[in-house]
Design an enzyme around this catalytic site. Sequence first.
Site, PDB file in Angstrom:
ATOM      1  N   THR A  29       0.827  -1.207   0.000  1.00 46.84           N
ATOM      2  CA  THR A  29       0.000   0.000   0.000  1.00 46.84           C
ATOM      3  C   THR A  29       0.859   1.254   0.000  1.00 46.84           C
ATOM      4  O   THR A  29       0.466   2.298  -0.534  1.00 46.84           O
ATOM      5  CB  THR A  29      -0.922  -0.015   1.244  1.00 46.84           C
ATOM      6  N   SER A  78       1.512  -7.493  -0.886  1.00 51.46           N
ATOM      7  CA  SER A  78       2.227  -8.496  -0.083  1.00 51.46           C
ATOM      8  C   SER A  78       1.351  -9.663   0.341  1.00 51.46           C
ATOM      9  O   SER A  78       1.864 -10.672   0.825  1.00 51.46           O
ATOM     10  CB  SER A  78       2.885  -7.857   1.139  1.00 51.46           C
ATOM     11  N   ASP A 112       0.375  -6.456   4.984  1.00 52.00           N
ATOM     12  CA  ASP A 112      -0.308  -7.723   5.272  1.00 52.00           C
ATOM     13  C   ASP A 112       0.635  -8.832   5.730  1.00 52.00           C
ATOM     14  O   ASP A 112       0.304  -9.597   6.640  1.00 52.00           O
ATOM     15  CB  ASP A 112      -1.087  -8.204   4.034  1.00 52.00           C
TER      16      ASP A 112
END
Length: 330
Positions: A29, A78, A112
């Site tokens: 992100t 990820s 993540d």
Amino acid sequence: MQPSPSSASSHPLGAAELPEVLVLGTGGTIAGVAPEGQRATGAGYTAGVLAVDQLTAAAAGVEQVARLDLRQVCNIDSKDAQPALWLELARQVRAWRALVPAGGCVITHGSDTLEETAWALDLLLEPGAPVVCTAAMLPATALSADGPRNLFDAVRVAADPAARGRGVLCVAHGRVHAARDVGKLYPARVDAFASGERGPLGFIDARGLRFTRELPRHGAGRLASACDAAGATWPRVELVCSHAGADGALVRALLAASRSGQLQPALSALVVLGTGGGTVHEQLQAALDEALAAGVRVEVVPRNGPCEGGEFDGLNAVKVRVQLLLQGLR
Ligand code: ASP
């Protein structure tokens, strides 16, 4: 010897003397972009779009903290990471350390699976110059995006000799976490990362970098030899959960597929998220006994908290899996 908590430190250096820091971009992100019309809110964004040089360009002032060497390793969300990424990052850090032994390293990563990559690197990298993972919860186009600040802080930590020898660190939202402890515990918040009951190792803010507690035992590169694994053949390590009604059907399906050769590679270990401190439903336990009899390693960990004591002290279930994967790499 473990470094002890320190007081604030900073870099009163001129440009010519700036420390060198390698920044490895992997996506996430922090490199995310929202579609036209949603840029400010970030809704519907795509992770892993911007290149690492665009990320450092947005981190205003970072050029006064360190001289940066930038490399794009990949640009992914990820959630889709593969274990091979851990080896690639470890090799890049090792190569950098061979050239610039005092040079720190920052890895921009998706939030993540950051905790998995951080723990893998803690096991793969010998203690040395700082290695700092960072992420963001808001894409780069969002108003008040957290990525530029997190990246700026991560470079400050990576450039600071006080961060040496503390294992792989994670920096986000002004906090410095140890790879062993950190987790994305609050996925709906901008300050998503926490270290559970242990709390962060320290803080990075206007006063500089401060370590406020002793480091838990870190990975210390004790699986560094995995970087040299000839074939990079990963074992199969699966997660299963004990819960009301857990009847072991998943475990038996895995065993059957393993036995028939359908499952490649065959099952080599199970990490079981147990209830409470690590209790298991009697029906699931019966299936786990069959797995043990078939030569499968079974590790039971608490499903709601880190392991306490022993080989996996402080680790959550996904990090136990990471460790077993690296231990079984051939
Ligand atoms: N799905 C994204 C990733 O892990 C989430 C993030 O980076 O915050 O790449």
